[in-house]
Structure formats: structure tokens, C-alpha cells
Design a protein around this motif. Structure first.
Motif, PDB file in Angstrom:
ATOM      1  N   SER A 131       0.870  -1.177   0.000  1.00 53.81           N
ATOM      2  CA  SER A 131       0.000   0.000   0.000  1.00 53.81           C
ATOM      3  C   SER A 131       0.900   1.217   0.000  1.00 53.81           C
ATOM      4  O   SER A 131       1.701   1.400   0.925  1.00 53.81           O
ATOM      5  CB  SER A 131      -0.927  -0.011   1.214  1.00 53.81           C
ATOM      6  OG  SER A 131      -1.820   1.087   1.170  1.00 53.81           O
ATOM      7  N   THR A 153      -3.473   0.179  -3.292  1.00 55.86           N
ATOM      8  CA  THR A 153      -3.295  -1.002  -2.447  1.00 55.86           C
ATOM      9  C   THR A 153      -3.440  -2.234  -3.319  1.00 55.86           C
ATOM     10  O   THR A 153      -4.464  -2.407  -3.991  1.00 55.86           O
ATOM     11  CB  THR A 153      -4.331  -1.036  -1.305  1.00 55.86           C
ATOM     12  OG1 THR A 153      -4.218   0.159  -0.530  1.00 55.86           O
ATOM     13  CG2 THR A 153      -4.110  -2.238  -0.409  1.00 55.86           C
ATOM     14  N   ILE A 179      -6.910  -1.680  -5.301  1.00 52.95           N
ATOM     15  CA  ILE A 179      -7.793  -0.553  -5.024  1.00 52.95           C
ATOM     16  C   ILE A 179      -6.990   0.731  -5.204  1.00 52.95           C
ATOM     17  O   ILE A 179      -6.010   0.958  -4.496  1.00 52.95           O
ATOM     18  CB  ILE A 179      -8.366  -0.609  -3.595  1.00 52.95           C
ATOM     19  CG1 ILE A 179      -9.177  -1.891  -3.379  1.00 52.95           C
ATOM     20  CG2 ILE A 179      -9.235   0.617  -3.320  1.00 52.95           C
ATOM     21  CD1 ILE A 179      -9.590  -2.100  -1.936  1.00 52.95           C
ATOM     22  N   ALA A 181      -7.516   4.615  -4.813  1.00 53.01           N
ATOM     23  CA  ALA A 181      -8.433   5.604  -4.254  1.00 53.01           C
ATOM     24  C   ALA A 181      -7.697   6.937  -4.221  1.00 53.01           C
ATOM     25  O   ALA A 181      -6.613   7.036  -3.643  1.00 53.01           O
ATOM     26  CB  ALA A 181      -8.878   5.202  -2.855  1.00 53.01           C
ATOM     27  N   ILE A 202     -12.773   5.980  -6.770  1.00 55.88           N
ATOM     28  CA  ILE A 202     -12.407   4.669  -6.229  1.00 55.88           C
ATOM     29  C   ILE A 202     -12.447   3.678  -7.385  1.00 55.88           C
ATOM     30  O   ILE A 202     -13.492   3.448  -7.983  1.00 55.88           O
ATOM     31  CB  ILE A 202     -13.350   4.222  -5.099  1.00 55.88           C
ATOM     32  CG1 ILE A 202     -13.242   5.182  -3.912  1.00 55.88           C
ATOM     33  CG2 ILE A 202     -13.017   2.792  -4.656  1.00 55.88           C
ATOM     34  CD1 ILE A 202     -14.190   4.849  -2.765  1.00 55.88           C
ATOM     35  N   GLU A 204     -11.587  -0.148  -8.371  1.00 54.26           N
ATOM     36  CA  GLU A 204     -11.330  -1.471  -7.795  1.00 54.26           C
ATOM     37  C   GLU A 204     -11.269  -2.480  -8.930  1.00 54.26           C
ATOM     38  O   GLU A 204     -12.182  -2.564  -9.750  1.00 54.26           O
ATOM     39  CB  GLU A 204     -12.461  -1.829  -6.823  1.00 54.26           C
ATOM     40  CG  GLU A 204     -12.231  -3.132  -6.088  1.00 54.26           C
ATOM     41  CD  GLU A 204     -13.431  -3.550  -5.248  1.00 54.26           C
ATOM     42  OE1 GLU A 204     -13.263  -4.458  -4.435  1.00 54.26           O
ATOM     43  OE2 GLU A 204     -14.529  -2.973  -5.435  1.00 54.26           O
ATOM     44  N   ILE A 302     -15.376  -0.194   1.402  1.00 51.17           N
ATOM     45  CA  ILE A 302     -14.252   0.728   1.538  1.00 51.17           C
ATOM     46  C   ILE A 302     -14.765   1.992   2.212  1.00 51.17           C
ATOM     47  O   ILE A 302     -15.827   2.513   1.844  1.00 51.17           O
ATOM     48  CB  ILE A 302     -13.640   1.087   0.164  1.00 51.17           C
ATOM     49  CG1 ILE A 302     -13.043  -0.152  -0.504  1.00 51.17           C
ATOM     50  CG2 ILE A 302     -12.581   2.183   0.302  1.00 51.17           C
ATOM     51  CD1 ILE A 302     -12.661   0.071  -1.961  1.00 51.17           C
ATOM     52  N   ALA A 304     -13.547   5.790   2.653  1.00 49.50           N
ATOM     53  CA  ALA A 304     -12.556   6.718   2.109  1.00 49.50           C
ATOM     54  C   ALA A 304     -12.840   8.125   2.612  1.00 49.50           C
ATOM     55  O   ALA A 304     -14.000   8.490   2.856  1.00 49.50           O
ATOM     56  CB  ALA A 304     -12.568   6.692   0.581  1.00 49.50           C
ATOM     57  N   VAL A 310      -8.112   5.533   0.990  1.00 50.06           N
ATOM     58  CA  VAL A 310      -8.746   4.428   1.700  1.00 50.06           C
ATOM     59  C   VAL A 310      -8.339   4.458   3.165  1.00 50.06           C
ATOM     60  O   VAL A 310      -7.152   4.496   3.498  1.00 50.06           O
ATOM     61  CB  VAL A 310      -8.356   3.074   1.078  1.00 50.06           C
ATOM     62  CG1 VAL A 310      -8.853   1.914   1.945  1.00 50.06           C
ATOM     63  CG2 VAL A 310      -8.923   2.957  -0.324  1.00 50.06           C
ATOM     64  N   CYS A 311      -9.316   4.462   4.036  1.00 48.80           N
ATOM     65  CA  CYS A 311      -9.067   4.420   5.479  1.00 48.80           C
ATOM     66  C   CYS A 311      -9.296   3.026   6.045  1.00 48.80           C
ATOM     67  O   CYS A 311      -8.557   2.564   6.907  1.00 48.80           O
ATOM     68  CB  CYS A 311      -9.964   5.431   6.194  1.00 48.80           C
ATOM     69  SG  CYS A 311      -9.738   7.139   5.647  1.00 48.80           S
ATOM     70  N   SER A 313     -10.881  -1.031   4.729  1.00 49.81           N
ATOM     71  CA  SER A 313     -11.468  -1.866   3.673  1.00 49.81           C
ATOM     72  C   SER A 313     -11.695  -3.274   4.199  1.00 49.81           C
ATOM     73  O   SER A 313     -10.946  -3.771   5.042  1.00 49.81           O
ATOM     74  CB  SER A 313     -10.573  -1.906   2.426  1.00 49.81           C
ATOM     75  OG  SER A 313      -9.332  -2.517   2.714  1.00 49.81           O
ATOM     76  N   TYR A 341     -18.223   2.925   0.469  1.00 51.67           N
ATOM     77  CA  TYR A 341     -18.344   2.285  -0.843  1.00 51.67           C
ATOM     78  C   TYR A 341     -18.655   0.809  -0.596  1.00 51.67           C
ATOM     79  O   TYR A 341     -17.982   0.146   0.190  1.00 51.67           O
ATOM     80  CB  TYR A 341     -17.022   2.475  -1.584  1.00 51.67           C
ATOM     81  CG  TYR A 341     -16.752   1.605  -2.787  1.00 51.67           C
ATOM     82  CD1 TYR A 341     -16.898   2.104  -4.076  1.00 51.67           C
ATOM     83  CD2 TYR A 341     -16.265   0.305  -2.649  1.00 51.67           C
ATOM     84  CE1 TYR A 341     -16.583   1.332  -5.183  1.00 51.67           C
ATOM     85  CE2 TYR A 341     -15.959  -0.477  -3.745  1.00 51.67           C
ATOM     86  CZ  TYR A 341     -16.128   0.050  -5.010  1.00 51.67           C
ATOM     87  OH  TYR A 341     -15.808  -0.726  -6.108  1.00 51.67           O
TER      88      TYR A 341
END
Length: 355
Positions: A131, A153, A179, A181, A202, A204, A302, A304, A310-311, A313, A341
Motif C-alpha cells: 500500500s 493497495t 484498489i 483511491a 475509487i 477497484e 471501503i 474513504a 482508503v481508510c 477496507s 463504498y
């Protein structure tokens, strides 16, 4: 007995040939001033399904295509690899174990990565993940500067076999779940970017790789755009990437006027039916999702922030049923508004939540 042995040898030889053909697309092993190519076919979007060990991903009935294009790979004398496809060129710096995106060009946008974006790290071992942050400066239509900044990530979330048409099977395939973001700001001058309103994205995606290839055999993803944290649209896409001679064998042409399911094509307006019915409640720093499913599903969530990063997931699979509950722990996040998300078999839902 002789016929069975002959058949086995024929199939085994064919699979070795397929694997060898993919092995040619190793970007870091390309000689300077050399080129390679693949055929990129648009296929129907599909739910990526479960990860894990010893998986079997069956694509034997998913490889019909309306259109395809050639992807060219070119390595210059400085070691930079250009990946050229219609309407886009991407530039990568390579090391023996890392592929780093350093820039891209399209008719509308030019990007230069101030902080390079790690695309892949090899070898692909199940469970490995990275990440990292990235940042790029760009120009839209030649006169609108923009900036993108966020995180990527990448996790090797599956290993197993891919089944193609005719039940031809490719083994020892790795699946990557990525991912991206990030936030985007755009204005009429660079000086104004720091105060411009932000768009969040975002993206993915899932990609399936043979052991010696640095370009995926199959890829599928969703990209959702938000303006000031309100969702404004999602695009789904899926591709199969094959050498031209193999593409002719494994990809079947589909007519533009077909009326059966066309969900997987990016230009299809038809929306998939909702198979999840959910409610979100906030209890302190915990998001509580109660839900029911009409079908078995792979669910990814997710959380965010305003910068698109991203905080938190999570991903899990669930059988059809009612009365399910999932908790998303957001402990440690600052109080504020976040994007929640939710991706259910490729259909994306978004909520604004306040912690």
C-alpha cells in the motif's frame, strides 16, 4: 489407451504453448529497443468471485467480445516501457521485481507522476500486499491543469486455475486485487488547485496473471467517481488479453444487436438488479450494516476520506439469505464525513457517513 494418451499430450503441449506465449510479455525482461504485442478484447463484466487458495475461475462462457484492439509494448534505450493501445499510452519504469507507472497520455489528458505509482511487485506470492501513496500532475485539454493524489493497495488474494473455452486449463495463476483511491482537483491555473473543489475516485479491479507474465490474462473492474463525496457514476469493464493467434481461438465475436444479457460491456445502459437490501447505522466509530441477499455474493466495503484515500477496507463472501450483519470498525479515524463504498458482485452502492 493410445487415443487417451495422444489427447493428453496434445492438451499438455497446447497449455505449455499458451504459457510460453504469455511469458513473452515480461516488461522488465524485455531487451532495449524491443517490442511485443497482445490482442485486448472487451468481454462481458462478471463478478470476480472468491479469492483464496486452489481456486478455479471458470471463464469458458465469458469470452464473447464485441470489439478488440492491439496493445503494443515498446522498451526504449533508457529502459522505459511504453504500453500503447488505442487512445492511450502508459509509461512504466521497471526493475527486476517492480513495475512503476510514471506517466500517461491520451487525447484529453497528460499525466506525469511526481511520486511514481507502484503497479506490481514480483514474484506474485499469495497473501503479499503493498500500500503506497502516489501523486501526479497533469493537463486536461491543453489548458486545464489538474492534480491526482491518493493511495494504491495491491494484494495477491488468490491462486489457482483459469478454465478457458474447450476446458483448456491454465494452472498456477495468481489473482491481484487492486484498489486505487484518490482525489482530483482541476482549475484554470496551478495556483488555484489548492482551493479547487475535489472529485474523488475509487477504482477497484481484479487481474489474473500467469507466473512469468507482467500483463494480466483477464481483468475486470469498477471505477466510481464522486463530486464533493456524492457519487455521480460507476463504470464497469472487463478484458481478456491474448496473443493474436490465441485470441482468434478463445474469443468469439458477438454482434452489436444481440438482445441477451450485455451487462458486462462498458457502454451498456441496462442496470443489474439489486440483490442486496441493506441499512447503515453509525454507532460511535463503528458502521453497522444489516442486510439481506437474494443471491450468493462477494461483498467489498471501503471507507474513504475527502482526499479519496482508503481508510478502512473489508471483503467477504456470503450465501443468499436474510438477517445478516457486518461491522466496519473505523476506530482511529478523525471525526468527519466519509464515503462508504459497497461493491456487491460488481454493482456499486455509496453512502455518505458521519463519524
Amino acid at each position: 489407451m493410445f487415443m487417451k494418451s495422444t489427447f493428453f499430450i496434445s492438451v499438455f503441449t497446447s497449455l505449455l504453448w499458451i504459457t510460453a506465449a504469455y511469458g513473452q510479455v515480461n516488461l522488465s525482461d524485455m531487451e532495449p529497443m524491443s517490442a511485443d504485442s497482445l490482442q485486448k478484447s472487451v468481454i462481458r463484466y462478471f463478478s470476480p468471485g472468491n479469492g483464496g487458495r486452489d481456486r478455479i475461475w471458470d471463464f469458458s462462457k465469458k469470452l464473447g467480445s464485441r470489439e478488440s484492439s492491439q496493445v503494443m509494448f515498446w522498451k526504449d534505450s533508457t529502459g522505459v516501457v511504453s504500453v500503447m493501445e488505442p487512445g492511450r499510452i502508459s509509461y512504466y519504469r521497471t526493475t527486476p521485481d517492480t513495475l512503476i507507472l510514471i506517466g500517461s497520455e491520451s487525447p484529453l489528458k497528460i499525466r506525469e507522476y511526481v511520486v511514481g505509482k507502484t503497479a506490481k511487485k514480483f514474484p506474485l506470492e499469495y497473501g503479499d500486499s503493498i500500500s503506497e501513496g502516489f501523486r501526479c500532475e497533469g493537463m486536461y485539454c491543453g489548458d486545464h491543469p489538474f492534480r491526482e493524489a491518493g493511495t494504491t493497495t495491491v494484494r495477491v488474494d488468490g491462486v489457482g486455475s483459469v478454465v478457458l473455452s474447450g476446458n483448456d486449463t491454465l494452472r498456477n495463476v495468481r489473482r491481484l486485487h487492486t484498489i486505487d483511491a484518490y482525489s482530483v482537483c482541476m482549475d484554470l491555473s496551478y495556483e488555484a488547485l489548492d482551493t479547487a473543489r475535489l472529485t474523488q475516485v475509487i477504482d477497484e479491479r481484479y487481474e489474473w496473471y500467469l507466473p512469468d507474465s507482467q500483463y494480466p490474462i483477464i481483468e475486470a473492474g469498477t471505477s466510481t467517481t464522486y463530486y464533493d463525496m456524492d457519487a455521480i457514476g460507476t463504470t464497469k469493464y472487463a478484458y481478456c488479453n491474448l496473443p493474436e493467434d490465441l485470441a482468434a481461438y478463445y474469443i468469439t465475436s458477438e454482434e452489436e444487436d444481440e438482445t441477451d444479457e450485455q451487462e458486462g460491456f462498458p457502454d451498456e445502459e441496462q442496470q443489474a438488479a439489486d440483490i442486496i437490501h441493506y441499512q447503515i447505522e453509525v454507532h460511535g466509530n463503528v458502521l453497522q450494516m444489516t442486510y439481506g441477499l437474494d443471491e450468493d455474493a462477494t461483498i467489498a466495503t471501503i471507507v474513504a476520506n475527502r482526499m479519496g484515500m482508503v481508510c478502512v477496507s473489508r471483503q467477504w463472501t456470503q450465501e443468499a439469505g436474510q438477517g445478516y450483519s457486518a461491522q466496519i470498525d473505523c476506530s482511529g479515524l478523525r471525526p468527519g464525513i466519509y464515503i462508504l463504498y459497497i461493491n456487491v458482485n460488481g454493482k456499486v452502492y455509496s453512502e455518505k457517513v458521519t463519524l
